[in-house]
Design a protein around this motif. Structure first.
Motif, PDB file in Angstrom:
ATOM      1  N   THR B 213       1.618   2.972  17.595  1.00 21.34           N
ATOM      2  CA  THR B 213       0.417   2.949  18.441  1.00 21.34           C
ATOM      3  C   THR B 213       0.795   2.714  19.898  1.00 21.34           C
ATOM      4  N   VAL B 214      -0.162   2.954  20.801  1.00 22.21           N
ATOM      5  CA  VAL B 214       0.129   2.795  22.232  1.00 22.21           C
ATOM      6  C   VAL B 214       0.427   1.344  22.598  1.00 22.21           C
ATOM      7  N   ASP B 215      -0.082   0.399  21.792  1.00 22.31           N
ATOM      8  CA  ASP B 215       0.217  -1.002  22.100  1.00 22.31           C
ATOM      9  C   ASP B 215       1.442  -1.502  21.342  1.00 22.31           C
ATOM     10  N   GLY B 216       2.231  -0.557  20.805  1.00 26.73           N
ATOM     11  CA  GLY B 216       3.558  -0.920  20.316  1.00 26.73           C
ATOM     12  C   GLY B 216       3.627  -1.410  18.887  1.00 26.73           C
ATOM     13  N   LYS B 217       2.554  -1.213  18.125  1.00 28.12           N
ATOM     14  CA  LYS B 217       2.634  -1.570  16.697  1.00 28.12           C
ATOM     15  C   LYS B 217       3.053  -0.329  15.930  1.00 28.12           C
ATOM     16  N   ALA B 218       3.866  -0.528  14.929  1.00 30.11           N
ATOM     17  CA  ALA B 218       4.353   0.641  14.200  1.00 30.11           C
ATOM     18  C   ALA B 218       4.243   0.435  12.702  1.00 30.11           C
ATOM     19  N   ASP B 219       4.001   1.558  12.026  1.00 31.42           N
ATOM     20  CA  ASP B 219       4.006   1.591  10.571  1.00 31.42           C
ATOM     21  C   ASP B 219       5.001   2.654  10.136  1.00 31.42           C
ATOM     22  N   LEU B 220       5.737   2.333   9.086  1.00 25.60           N
ATOM     23  CA  LEU B 220       6.717   3.296   8.575  1.00 25.60           C
ATOM     24  C   LEU B 220       6.619   3.300   7.063  1.00 25.60           C
ATOM     25  N   TRP B 221       6.409   4.497   6.499  1.00 24.68           N
ATOM     26  CA  TRP B 221       6.421   4.656   5.045  1.00 24.68           C
ATOM     27  C   TRP B 221       7.682   5.442   4.706  1.00 24.68           C
ATOM     28  N   CYS B 222       8.449   4.966   3.773  1.00 26.24           N
ATOM     29  CA  CYS B 222       9.692   5.688   3.512  1.00 26.24           C
ATOM     30  C   CYS B 222      10.218   5.409   2.111  1.00 26.24           C
ATOM     31  N   CYS B 223      11.099   6.293   1.704  1.00 32.53           N
ATOM     32  CA  CYS B 223      11.800   6.142   0.436  1.00 32.53           C
ATOM     33  C   CYS B 223      13.087   5.365   0.707  1.00 32.53           C
ATOM     34  N   THR B 224      13.181   4.167   0.183  1.00 32.59           N
ATOM     35  CA  THR B 224      14.311   3.299   0.509  1.00 32.59           C
ATOM     36  C   THR B 224      14.574   2.328  -0.630  1.00 32.59           C
ATOM     37  N   GLN B 225      15.758   1.745  -0.629  1.00 28.16           N
ATOM     38  CA  GLN B 225      16.058   0.663  -1.552  1.00 28.16           C
ATOM     39  C   GLN B 225      15.763  -0.700  -0.942  1.00 28.16           C
ATOM     40  N   GLY B 226      15.272  -0.713   0.316  1.00 32.58           N
ATOM     41  CA  GLY B 226      15.008  -2.018   0.900  1.00 32.58           C
ATOM     42  C   GLY B 226      14.177  -1.901   2.158  1.00 32.58           C
ATOM     43  N   GLN B 227      12.872  -2.169   2.047  1.00 33.51           N
ATOM     44  CA  GLN B 227      11.989  -2.035   3.199  1.00 33.51           C
ATOM     45  C   GLN B 227      12.322  -3.071   4.283  1.00 33.51           C
ATOM     46  N   ARG B 231      13.290  -2.391   8.151  1.00 37.16           N
ATOM     47  CA  ARG B 231      12.636  -3.055   9.278  1.00 37.16           C
ATOM     48  C   ARG B 231      13.666  -3.653  10.233  1.00 37.16           C
ATOM     49  N   THR B 232      14.640  -4.371   9.677  1.00 37.01           N
ATOM     50  CA  THR B 232      15.653  -5.013  10.526  1.00 37.01           C
ATOM     51  C   THR B 232      16.373  -3.988  11.397  1.00 37.01           C
ATOM     52  N   GLY B 239      14.121  -1.612  19.660  1.00 34.39           N
ATOM     53  CA  GLY B 239      13.829  -2.712  20.570  1.00 34.39           C
ATOM     54  C   GLY B 239      12.476  -3.346  20.287  1.00 34.39           C
ATOM     55  N   MET B 240      12.115  -3.414  19.018  1.00 32.92           N
ATOM     56  CA  MET B 240      10.820  -3.977  18.625  1.00 32.92           C
ATOM     57  C   MET B 240      11.005  -5.335  17.977  1.00 32.92           C
ATOM     58  N   GLU B 241       9.929  -6.126  17.944  1.00 31.84           N
ATOM     59  CA  GLU B 241       9.935  -7.354  17.153  1.00 31.84           C
ATOM     60  C   GLU B 241       9.593  -7.006  15.714  1.00 31.84           C
ATOM     61  N   ALA B 242      10.204  -7.741  14.789  1.00 26.55           N
ATOM     62  CA  ALA B 242      10.039  -7.436  13.370  1.00 26.55           C
ATOM     63  C   ALA B 242       8.569  -7.428  12.965  1.00 26.55           C
ATOM     64  N   SER B 243       7.797  -8.338  13.524  1.00 27.00           N
ATOM     65  CA  SER B 243       6.393  -8.453  13.115  1.00 27.00           C
ATOM     66  C   SER B 243       5.586  -7.223  13.499  1.00 27.00           C
ATOM     67  N   GLN B 244       6.057  -6.458  14.485  1.00 26.57           N
ATOM     68  CA  GLN B 244       5.290  -5.302  14.950  1.00 26.57           C
ATOM     69  C   GLN B 244       5.597  -4.036  14.164  1.00 26.57           C
ATOM     70  N   ILE B 500       3.713  -5.812  -8.281  1.00 31.16           N
ATOM     71  CA  ILE B 500       3.708  -4.772  -7.244  1.00 31.16           C
ATOM     72  C   ILE B 500       4.806  -5.050  -6.212  1.00 31.16           C
ATOM     73  N   VAL B 501       5.198  -3.977  -5.546  1.00 33.05           N
ATOM     74  CA  VAL B 501       6.226  -4.065  -4.503  1.00 33.05           C
ATOM     75  C   VAL B 501       5.513  -4.116  -3.161  1.00 33.05           C
ATOM     76  N   ALA B 502       5.698  -5.211  -2.437  1.00 35.48           N
ATOM     77  CA  ALA B 502       4.927  -5.433  -1.208  1.00 35.48           C
ATOM     78  C   ALA B 502       5.607  -4.809   0.009  1.00 35.48           C
ATOM     79  N   ASP B 503       4.808  -4.549   1.059  1.00 38.75           N
ATOM     80  CA  ASP B 503       5.380  -4.111   2.330  1.00 38.75           C
ATOM     81  C   ASP B 503       5.912  -5.328   3.091  1.00 38.75           C
ATOM     82  N   THR B 504       6.548  -5.054   4.209  1.00 40.67           N
ATOM     83  CA  THR B 504       7.262  -6.124   4.919  1.00 40.67           C
ATOM     84  C   THR B 504       6.339  -7.124   5.599  1.00 40.67           C
TER      85      THR B 504
END
Lengths: 287, 746
Positions: B213-227, B231-232, B239-244, B500-504
């Motif tokens: 988003t324009v205010d720097g929040k991001a969402d990512l959906w992906c196929c991975t062994q470790g969400q 994120r890290t 250059g983002m903070e983990a919470s965003q 269930i498998v939770a998001d970060t």
């Protein structure tokens, strides 16, 4: 890219002749669509021949069978009469791809794809099959071994395409067989292959034979020396050895990711020997 | 958490085989894999890749592509920040090349457009000027003086002076007096081996969708062994903070270790930020082969001494691994694992990692171990042949056991190797007669296993059902096994639990799904979270009954007064306590957070009967049995599936799978047609024999099972083929041309 599905052979030939750019004839599409997806070709015109009259029919003719160019290998495999007359050809066509691919893939397509490793082609060559070629002029009949010109190239002229393949009649006490080498058991491309068609007399002596090899030269090879090596024999060990040696001598393969020159040359002979034994047994001989 | 040795536990649910919770969605096509996610206004991105194995990128002109109608954004290496951390910086450079393309398929630019066709067309409009450099793809060639230099200045301090610039790591393990050990031997065999790089071959290609988003929040959906790993890494690269940055893992169509890093996710994020639109990237199979992580390719020397009666007196191995164009520590794993199955007085292993112009290695089931153990088990087998000794007897004679000082240092606790070897020896397979031309191969295997950072929430719902929230994608049946452990611990039916498998954003940090850690570590945390919930439920019952919390105990799925002094109250079930929870203090939930250790090492033994066509060199696997210690098999179907699946991948590795590079340094077989994984008809039924020697580090005794089974097949098959053809085979894969050549040369 234009897609056309003409209703007559003449319309198909006209479309293919008129197009100045790259054309592709679409039968089952199991090669064409893969080439499109891989970005190997970007045709200007695709002509789907599946609506042409008789193109999906198997018709008995002069003791043999005329196989329409869009007859799928699955359809071919279910035809008991063709299977009884030319089991090696039907088995070869049945080796191509997966069950799903079998429902689409055709022998004519396999021939026109002009891969030296096409599974149907050596068996057709050994069978003495003849392709009927339509085009801007009068239709002509061409022995299948004269269709491929090199990897991915055919002798067909602009506007020409195959409408059927004719498998001829054959004498009693005849048999054919096709074997390919793949590192797995299915879903693979031949590293080397061999087809043998032969006829016996009442004594079990081979009176006629044709031997064809795949994946060991730029095109499928009809090897006369290999046929000569077994004609007049009962396929005893020395005849088999002579057959294998003649086949290996006829090989001019390449080294690539699928096999080495050395391996292909050796294994082509082994496969010919084994295919000959199957064909001999099918013809009623006691191997 | 220690094994619950204080009670003789009779499991009621753990050890049963209920239907898998993800089964219906998967067979009906409803399951959402990486490529199934879409968003309004989404763009499609494609990646331009280097056609050269090694080239300096002189310039990239993207102007024509950017001017095309429908193209919304183009990025190159300049658009990516370079983190200070060397490991993260390597990932950034692997994700998008900067000054050099380091391997065939290395990403150099990416385009986001309104349609896949436009994105594809735009790639052709990008003009990259390359200065082609000499390349090297062979590990031994890369170690030679004067070899093309892949990267400079990357050697760690452990690398001795005078080695090739391409050598980045060196390690050494072992103990005892090697010279004295070899002096005691009646026979010494020394051999060199090579193994090809192989790919995990997961059926689902990498795919992701990013939205910023324009205010720097991001969402990512992906196929991975470790969400959380995604994120890290992506937060650092962006250059983002983990919470965003919230990362949601999709269902996963296979990982096997290959999805423990990122490839396309940062590219999608950077393009999404640049274009202001959601961006989706789906790799083609060609891209998966060329640009994701295969295994290391290796070259290994092994020397082993043995007495006439089969005692190993000394073992030595030198391992040269290449993890591709970036530094890679996988050789350490090989050097540690090589001799782990043996109780040795004198052992030494040395390992070196070497840079080559190949894609960056990613983990693949027990990374580094199959190659090293293949080499060691081949030499052990040859000694057995020479000395006419039974290969299982020799392994039993030398087996590591409780109290053994392992070849890599630690002293083993309870391990199941001897029991596994004895089970193999007692099995009908080992006694079955072989026909002429057939041979039997034997090999041990080993993997360390891992625990790691884990966080679980367990919510007790008012209707008496339970939700478990965990943070690791389910790559091998973990939702089923976690639900089983929660149900077992709470004393409620399996079908009352949903995991269930939770998001970060919804759970604390969880390490990536690796090291066969999830059933062990998340299981352990689930049991602890259930115990936490039980304490709270006992307290609620105590409150209702008006007695002390300590006077209530949990058994058989209910709170009971603990002993005669607590009072006479009918037990309250989980459902009864949950139903009135709003009146007794609010919702009930259990939690557990841990950096788990005590994963417990894992051993396996494989038996393989095979025959080789003497005229074509083709190997046919006739019979295959896997013996492995699972500690406790929580859901035996899945455990057997891991054992069978690992064996099958190992069979593919042994027989036909390999990265084939041309003289131009380009990958020749980036597709499943010529990268030959086994097909079903290539294989016999793989018999899986589960042993259960409880792991002292888990309350139910669970050990990870996912990686060990890929280790033994390489040597089991090579030993079988060597015995069948009468020639000691020293290179994988055992492709028919290679085997036929060996037969002809014999």
């Amino acid at each position: 890219m234009r897609y056309e599905k003409p209703q007559t052979v003449a319309d198909a030939a006209r479309l293919l002749t008129a197009e100045k750019g790259i054309t592709r004839v679409l039968g089952g599409g199991t090669d064409v669509l893969v080439q499109l997806k891989a970005g190997m070709v970007e045709p200007d015109l695709i002509v789907d021949i599946k609506a042409l009259p008789g193109i999906r029919a198997i018709v008995a003719e002069a003791g043999g069978f005329r196989i329409g160019a869009a007859v799928s290998n699955a359809q071919l495999g279910e035809d008991a009469a063709v299977r009884a007359l030319w089991p090696g050809v039907v088995e070869a066509a049945g080796l191509i791809g997966s069950t799903q691919v079998q429902g689409r893939a055709t022998m004519a397509g396999n021939l026109c794809n002009a891969s030296p490793a096409g599974d149907a082609v050596p068996a057709l060559v050994a069978a003495g099959a003849v392709a009927r070629v339509a085009g801007p002029g009068v239709a002509r009949d061409v022995p299948v071994e004269a269709i491929p010109a090199g990897p991915g190239k055919t002798t067909l002229k602009r506007g020409e395409f195959i409408t059927s393949i004719f498998l001829p009649a054959r004498p009693a006490k005849s048999g054919d067989a096709y074997l390919r080498f793949i590192p797995r058991t299915e879903m693979d491309i031949a590293v080397a292959s061999a087809a043998v068609s032969l006829t016996l007399n009442d004594q079990g002596v081979i009176t006629a034979a044709r031997v064809a090899l795949g994946a060991v030269a730029p095109t499928v090879r009809l090897v006369d020396d290999a046929a000569t090596a077994i004609i007049g024999t009962k396929l005893h060990d020395d005849a088999q050895a002579a057959l294998a040696a003649a086949c290996s001598a006829a090989c001019a393969p390449i080294d690539d990711k699928r096999g080495t020159i050395e391996f292909r040359t050796e294994v082509a002979g082994v496969l010919a020997k084994r295919a000959a034994r199957i064909a001999y047994t099918r013809a009623g001989g006691q191997a | 958490m220690a094994f619950d040795s204080h009670e003789k536990r009779q499991f009621k649910q753990v050890g049963t085989r209920p239907p898998r919770p993800d089964g219906v969605d998967k067979v009906t096509g409803r399951a959402q894999y990486g490529a199934d996610v879409t968003a309004p206004g989404m763009l499609t991105a494609r990646i331009l890749r280097s056609p050269h194995a090694h080239a300096r990128i002189v310039s990239i002109d993207t102007s024509e592509a950017e001017a095309m109608a429908g193209v919304k954004g183009v990025v190159t290496g300049r658009d990516f920040a370079l983190p200070e951390d060397a490991g993260l910086a390597d990932i950034a450079v692997n994700v998008m090349a900067r000054d050099k393309a380091l391997y065939d398929g290395h990403a150099v630019a990416a385009v986001a457009a309104v349609s896949p066709a436009i994105a594809k067309a735009a790639l052709k409009a990008i003009k990259v000027q390359y200065e082609v450099l000499p390349h090297v793809t062979d590990v031994d060639a890369a170690m030679q003086p004067g070899a093309p230099v892949v990267l400079e200045g990357r050697a760690l301090e452990s690398v001795p002076a005078g080695m090739s610039v391409n050598v980045t790591h060196a390690s050494e393990f072992g103990h005892g007096d090697l010279a004295a050990g070899f002096a005691k031997a009646d026979r010494i065999v020394e051999r060199s081996f090579k193994t090809a790089a192989t790919h995990q071959g997961y059926i689902e290609p990498h795919a992701c969708l990013a939205s910023v988003t324009v205010d720097g929040k991001a969402d990512l959906w992906c196929c991975t062994q470790g969400q959380f790993m995604v994120r890290t890494v992506c937060a650092a690269l962006m250059g983002m903070e983990a919470s965003q940055l919230r990362v949601t893992a999709s269902e996963i169509g296979g990982g096997f270790g290959g999805k423990t890093t990122v490839f396309i996710e940062p590219v999608a994020l950077v393009l999404a930020r640049k274009t202001g639109r959601p961006v989706k990237i789906t790799m083609t199979r060609d891209e998966v082969f060329r640009a994701t992580g295969p295994t290391v390719s290796t070259s290994i020397d092994v020397k082993i001494g043995m007495t006439k009666d089969g005692r190993i007196t000394a073992g030595e191995a030198r391992l040269r691994y290449s993890g591709g164009a970036f530094p890679c520590g996988t050789v350490d794993m090989g050097a540690m694992a090589a001799f782990a199955a043996y109780d040795l007085e004198a052992v030494r292993t040395q390992g070196w990692n070497v840079l080559t112009n190949r894609p960056k290695e990613a983990a693949y089931r027990a990374p580094g171990a199959p190659q090293a153990i293949y080499a060691v088990e081949s030499v052990v087998d040859e000694l057995c042949q020479i000395l006419k000794l039974d290969p299982l007897d020799v392994r039993i004679r030398n087996a590591a056991k409780k109290g053994t000082k392992s070849s890599y240092g630690p002293v083993f606790d309870d391990i199941g190797l001897l029991a596994t070897l004895e089970a193999a020896k007692a099995h009908p397979h080992y006694k079955a007669p072989l026909k002429p031309g057939q041979a039997r191969g034997v090999s041990c295997g080993f993997w360390f296993n891992f625990g790691g950072n884990t966080c679980v929430s367990l919510n007790v719902n008012t209707d008496g059902t339970v939700g478990v929230t965990e943070g690791n994608p389910d790559i091998g049946g973990s939702r089923a096994s976690i639900s089983l452990m929660a149900a077992e611990e709470l004393g409620i039916p399996y079908d009352k639990v949903r995991t269930i498998v939770a998001d970060t954003a919804s759970l604390g940090y969880n390490d990536v799904t690796d090291g066969s850690r999830v059933t062990f570590s998340v299981g352990l945390a689930t049991i602890a979270a259930a115990r936490d919930a039980k304490v709270k439920m006992c307290a609620r019952a105590a409150k209702i009954w008006g007695i002390d919390d300590e006077a209530v105990e949990w058994k058989d799925g209910a709170a009971w007064p603990a002993g005669p002094n607590a009072g006479q109250f009918p037990p309250m079930s989980l459902a009864e306590i949950a139903a009135v929870s709003f009146q007794t203090g609010g919702p009930i939930a259990g939690h557990h957070e841990v950096n788990a250790d005590g994963a417990g090492v894992s051993f396996g033994v494989h038996l393989c009967d095979l025959e080789v066509d003497p005229e074509t060199g083709k190997t046919t696997i006739l019979r295959y049995s896997v013996f492995q210690d699972a500690g406790k098999a929580v859901h035996p179907d899945y455990v057997e599936g891991q054992m069978q699946g690992g064996a099958v991948q190992g069979i593919g590795w042994a027989l036909n799978e390999e990265y084939i590079y041309g003289r131009d340094g380009r990958l020749q077989n980036p597709g499943f047609l010529d990268y030959r994984v086994p097909v079903a008809s290539d294989l016999p039924m793989i018999e899986a024999v589960i042993l259960e020697i409880p792991n002292p580090g888990h309350p139910y005794g669970v050990r990870g099972v996912g990686e060990t089974p890929i280790v033994p097949p390489l040597a089991a098959i090579s030993n079988g083929v060597s015995r069948a053809v009468g020639v000691r085979m020293q290179e994988l894969p055992l492709s028919p041309p290679r085997v036929l050549k060996a037969i002809k040369a014999a």
